[in-house]
Design a protein around this motif. Structure first.
Motif, PDB file in Angstrom:
ATOM      1  N   ILE A 177      47.664  -7.958  51.407  1.00  0.00           N
ATOM      2  CA  ILE A 177      48.196  -8.954  50.490  1.00  0.00           C
ATOM      3  C   ILE A 177      49.002  -8.314  49.272  1.00  0.00           C
ATOM      4  O   ILE A 177      50.178  -8.754  48.872  1.00  0.00           O
ATOM      5  CB  ILE A 177      46.838  -9.817  49.666  1.00  0.00           C
ATOM      6  CG1 ILE A 177      46.439 -10.355  50.706  1.00  0.00           C
ATOM      7  CG2 ILE A 177      47.313 -10.743  48.607  1.00  0.00           C
ATOM      8  CD1 ILE A 177      44.940 -11.139  50.413  1.00  0.00           C
ATOM      9  N   GLY A 178      48.319  -7.315  48.780  1.00  0.00           N
ATOM     10  CA  GLY A 178      49.405  -6.546  47.672  1.00  0.00           C
ATOM     11  C   GLY A 178      50.781  -5.957  48.309  1.00  0.00           C
ATOM     12  O   GLY A 178      51.740  -6.064  47.557  1.00  0.00           O
TER      13      GLY A 178
ATOM     14  N   LEU B 130      36.168  -1.501  40.469  1.00  0.00           N
ATOM     15  CA  LEU B 130      35.006  -2.461  40.274  1.00  0.00           C
ATOM     16  C   LEU B 130      34.074  -2.883  41.782  1.00  0.00           C
ATOM     17  O   LEU B 130      33.268  -3.063  41.874  1.00  0.00           O
ATOM     18  CB  LEU B 130      35.577  -3.668  39.554  1.00  0.00           C
ATOM     19  CG  LEU B 130      35.114  -3.849  38.073  1.00  0.00           C
ATOM     20  CD1 LEU B 130      33.736  -3.950  37.710  1.00  0.00           C
ATOM     21  CD2 LEU B 130      35.643  -2.559  37.331  1.00  0.00           C
TER      22      LEU B 130
ATOM     23  N   LEU C  11      52.886  -8.722  48.534  1.00  0.00           N
ATOM     24  CA  LEU C  11      53.343  -9.376  47.194  1.00  0.00           C
ATOM     25  C   LEU C  11      54.600  -8.266  46.708  1.00  0.00           C
ATOM     26  O   LEU C  11      55.397  -8.941  46.143  1.00  0.00           O
ATOM     27  CB  LEU C  11      52.404  -9.588  46.117  1.00  0.00           C
ATOM     28  CG  LEU C  11      51.327 -10.665  46.576  1.00  0.00           C
ATOM     29  CD1 LEU C  11      50.104 -10.749  45.524  1.00  0.00           C
ATOM     30  CD2 LEU C  11      52.085 -12.010  46.102  1.00  0.00           C
TER      31      LEU C  11
ATOM     32  N   LEU D  42      42.455  -5.773  53.435  1.00  0.00           N
ATOM     33  CA  LEU D  42      42.769  -7.150  53.060  1.00  0.00           C
ATOM     34  C   LEU D  42      43.630  -7.020  51.824  1.00  0.00           C
ATOM     35  O   LEU D  42      44.651  -7.445  51.774  1.00  0.00           O
ATOM     36  CB  LEU D  42      41.759  -8.107  53.327  1.00  0.00           C
ATOM     37  CG  LEU D  42      42.305  -9.746  53.046  1.00  0.00           C
ATOM     38  CD1 LEU D  42      43.015  -9.899  54.390  1.00  0.00           C
ATOM     39  CD2 LEU D  42      41.189 -10.810  53.001  1.00  0.00           C
ATOM     40  N   SER D  43      43.126  -6.284  50.826  1.00  0.00           N
ATOM     41  CA  SER D  43      43.912  -6.212  49.477  1.00  0.00           C
ATOM     42  C   SER D  43      45.103  -5.589  49.711  1.00  0.00           C
ATOM     43  O   SER D  43      46.370  -5.746  49.103  1.00  0.00           O
ATOM     44  CB  SER D  43      43.202  -5.798  48.564  1.00  0.00           C
ATOM     45  OG  SER D  43      42.547  -4.681  48.725  1.00  0.00           O
TER      46      SER D  43
ATOM     47  N   ALA E 114      46.151  -3.254  37.670  1.00  0.00           N
ATOM     48  CA  ALA E 114      45.506  -3.972  38.296  1.00  0.00           C
ATOM     49  C   ALA E 114      44.682  -3.488  39.585  1.00  0.00           C
ATOM     50  O   ALA E 114      43.635  -3.942  39.836  1.00  0.00           O
ATOM     51  CB  ALA E 114      46.264  -5.253  38.597  1.00  0.00           C
ATOM     52  N   ALA E 115      45.651  -3.026  40.453  1.00  0.00           N
ATOM     53  CA  ALA E 115      45.080  -2.258  41.756  1.00  0.00           C
ATOM     54  C   ALA E 115      43.998  -1.587  41.153  1.00  0.00           C
ATOM     55  O   ALA E 115      42.819  -1.550  42.010  1.00  0.00           O
ATOM     56  CB  ALA E 115      46.066  -1.711  42.524  1.00  0.00           C
TER      57      ALA E 115
ATOM     58  N   TRP F 206      50.882  -3.102  37.475  1.00  0.00           N
ATOM     59  CA  TRP F 206      50.497  -3.275  38.875  1.00  0.00           C
ATOM     60  C   TRP F 206      49.361  -2.194  39.076  1.00  0.00           C
ATOM     61  O   TRP F 206      48.504  -2.582  39.821  1.00  0.00           O
ATOM     62  CB  TRP F 206      51.674  -3.167  39.776  1.00  0.00           C
ATOM     63  CG  TRP F 206      52.770  -4.164  39.412  1.00  0.00           C
ATOM     64  CD1 TRP F 206      53.667  -3.890  38.378  1.00  0.00           C
ATOM     65  CD2 TRP F 206      52.623  -5.579  39.480  1.00  0.00           C
ATOM     66  NE1 TRP F 206      54.374  -5.093  38.477  1.00  0.00           N
ATOM     67  CE2 TRP F 206      53.856  -6.345  39.039  1.00  0.00           C
ATOM     68  CE3 TRP F 206      52.060  -6.479  40.398  1.00  0.00           C
ATOM     69  CZ2 TRP F 206      54.025  -7.584  39.290  1.00  0.00           C
ATOM     70  CZ3 TRP F 206      52.159  -7.555  40.534  1.00  0.00           C
ATOM     71  CH2 TRP F 206      53.307  -8.219  39.957  1.00  0.00           C
TER      72      TRP F 206
ATOM     73  N   SER G  10      41.739  -0.996  38.719  1.00  0.00           N
ATOM     74  CA  SER G  10      40.457  -1.647  38.361  1.00  0.00           C
ATOM     75  C   SER G  10      39.922  -2.426  39.342  1.00  0.00           C
ATOM     76  O   SER G  10      38.691  -2.639  39.303  1.00  0.00           O
ATOM     77  CB  SER G  10      40.812  -2.409  36.829  1.00  0.00           C
ATOM     78  OG  SER G  10      41.990  -3.248  37.103  1.00  0.00           O
ATOM     79  N   TYR G  11      40.625  -3.261  40.078  1.00  0.00           N
ATOM     80  CA  TYR G  11      40.079  -3.865  41.494  1.00  0.00           C
ATOM     81  C   TYR G  11      39.069  -3.050  42.219  1.00  0.00           C
ATOM     82  O   TYR G  11      38.274  -3.324  42.425  1.00  0.00           O
ATOM     83  CB  TYR G  11      41.280  -4.756  42.163  1.00  0.00           C
ATOM     84  CG  TYR G  11      40.762  -5.696  43.103  1.00  0.00           C
ATOM     85  CD1 TYR G  11      39.966  -6.837  42.689  1.00  0.00           C
ATOM     86  CD2 TYR G  11      40.738  -5.254  44.287  1.00  0.00           C
ATOM     87  CE1 TYR G  11      39.616  -7.447  43.874  1.00  0.00           C
ATOM     88  CE2 TYR G  11      40.248  -6.044  45.303  1.00  0.00           C
ATOM     89  CZ  TYR G  11      39.563  -7.057  45.033  1.00  0.00           C
ATOM     90  OH  TYR G  11      39.078  -7.779  46.092  1.00  0.00           O
TER      91      TYR G  11
ATOM     92  N   HIS H  48      32.172  -3.737  53.918  1.00  0.00           N
ATOM     93  CA  HIS H  48      32.508  -4.369  52.820  1.00  0.00           C
ATOM     94  C   HIS H  48      33.994  -3.643  52.353  1.00  0.00           C
ATOM     95  O   HIS H  48      34.732  -4.267  51.810  1.00  0.00           O
ATOM     96  CB  HIS H  48      31.381  -4.563  51.944  1.00  0.00           C
ATOM     97  CG  HIS H  48      31.819  -4.696  50.586  1.00  0.00           C
ATOM     98  ND1 HIS H  48      32.258  -5.841  50.078  1.00  0.00           N
ATOM     99  CD2 HIS H  48      32.194  -3.788  49.586  1.00  0.00           C
ATOM    100  CE1 HIS H  48      32.579  -5.933  48.758  1.00  0.00           C
ATOM    101  NE2 HIS H  48      32.592  -4.568  48.253  1.00  0.00           N
TER     102      HIS H  48
ATOM    103  N   TRP I 221      36.841  -4.208  54.461  1.00  0.00           N
ATOM    104  CA  TRP I 221      37.387  -5.373  54.141  1.00  0.00           C
ATOM    105  C   TRP I 221      38.049  -5.477  52.761  1.00  0.00           C
ATOM    106  O   TRP I 221      39.433  -5.977  52.867  1.00  0.00           O
ATOM    107  CB  TRP I 221      36.032  -6.460  54.143  1.00  0.00           C
ATOM    108  CG  TRP I 221      35.883  -7.260  55.309  1.00  0.00           C
ATOM    109  CD1 TRP I 221      35.088  -7.200  56.133  1.00  0.00           C
ATOM    110  CD2 TRP I 221      36.686  -8.465  55.867  1.00  0.00           C
ATOM    111  NE1 TRP I 221      34.772  -7.989  57.206  1.00  0.00           N
ATOM    112  CE2 TRP I 221      36.073  -8.895  57.161  1.00  0.00           C
ATOM    113  CE3 TRP I 221      37.834  -9.045  55.637  1.00  0.00           C
ATOM    114  CZ2 TRP I 221      36.383  -9.834  57.827  1.00  0.00           C
ATOM    115  CZ3 TRP I 221      38.338 -10.133  56.496  1.00  0.00           C
ATOM    116  CH2 TRP I 221      37.644 -10.449  57.593  1.00  0.00           C
ATOM    117  N   VAL I 222      37.534  -5.070  52.094  1.00  0.00           N
ATOM    118  CA  VAL I 222      38.014  -5.080  50.531  1.00  0.00           C
ATOM    119  C   VAL I 222      39.420  -4.365  50.489  1.00  0.00           C
ATOM    120  O   VAL I 222      40.560  -5.025  50.117  1.00  0.00           O
ATOM    121  CB  VAL I 222      37.390  -4.585  49.507  1.00  0.00           C
ATOM    122  CG1 VAL I 222      37.987  -4.352  48.066  1.00  0.00           C
ATOM    123  CG2 VAL I 222      36.144  -5.500  49.241  1.00  0.00           C
TER     124      VAL I 222
END
Lengths: 66, 174
Positions: free
Chosen positions: A47-48, A17, A51, A43-44, A10-11, A7, A13-14, A36, A39-40
């Motif tokens: 959502i993260g 990038l 989850l 929102l992430s 994933a978080a 996890w 590397s996201y 930008h 927002w990224v």
């Protein structure tokens, strides 16, 4: 720690990038970049977080049934 | 020596990610055909809209009023998935050959998932924009970005959850 590793990978590397690398390449001077990035990240995170809560609730239900 | 063998997959993954990123930075629509072509094929399957390839631009659909250009190729997501799988799960394998195979499989999963997710993102952005344009007065860029982040993040974590589950099944013999 071992279970959290995918996890975090994933978080990490996201975000690397989509936000960190463009910022390192000079995108920070672009006026639209802050918008930008917000927002990224915003929102992430929502959502993260949702989850992770869902996964956490499922795991605790399994560990402590009823 | 042992430490070098353990760390090699991570160094190799970073090198692959860096090379892909460098290639992507200067790539034209023709260079990105392996990503753009299948993506537009999937969009056509989902919506029925036709695309024509325009040199120097990408795939254009007058019906959907969109152009699938190099910036829409989704290569950043492909790199993210590849790095997440390699850095997250490679240490679960003990044999070097298994680690190497897992890296190849991670690259294949990253490519395949990027095509599907990217097509869903483009179709989703277009549909959501049409639905929300008037009520929320949002620009296409905002809708495109929000749908993109939502789809990419959800898919990324879902993929991690699926792979985690597969490893859990592998540990517990039935």
């Amino acid at each position: 720690m071992r279970r959290a590793r995918p996890w975090v990978a994933a978080a990490g590397s996201y975000l690397a990038l989509t936000v960190v690398l463009p910022w390192c390449n000079g995108a920070g001077s672009n006026p639209g970049f802050l918008r930008h990035a917000l927002w990224v990240i915003g929102l992430s995170s929502v959502i993260g977080g949702a989850l992770l809560l869902a996964v956490g609730a499922r795991m605790s239900c399994r560990r402590f049934p009823d | 020596m042992r430490r070098a063998i353990v760390l090699a997959p991570y160094g190799l993954a970073l090198a692959v990610a860096y090379a892909t990123k460098r290639f992507y930075a200067g790539a034209s629509a023709s260079d990105l055909e392996p990503a753009l072509g299948p993506t537009t094929w999937l969009i056509t399957r989902l919506t029925g809209a036709r695309f024509t390839f325009e040199e120097g631009v990408g795939y254009v659909s007058p019906e959907l009023k969109i152009a699938v250009v190099p910036g829409c190729a989704g290569l950043n997501f492909m790199i993210v998935v590849f790095l997440a799988l390699v850095f997250g799960f490679t240490d679960r394998w003990s044999k070097t050959s298994h680690r190497a195979l897992f890296m190849v499989a991670s690259a294949a999963v990253a490519y395949g998932s990027t095509l599907v997710v990217n097509a869903a993102r483009i179709v989703g952005s277009s549909r959501v924009f049409t639905a929300l344009e008037v009520p929320l007065a949002l620009g296409f860029d905002e809708v495109h970005r929000a749908v993109g982040v939502a789809i990419y993040v959800t898919t990324l974590f879902a993929l991690v959850a699926v792979v985690e589950r597969l490893f859990a099944l592998r540990r517990v013999p039935t």
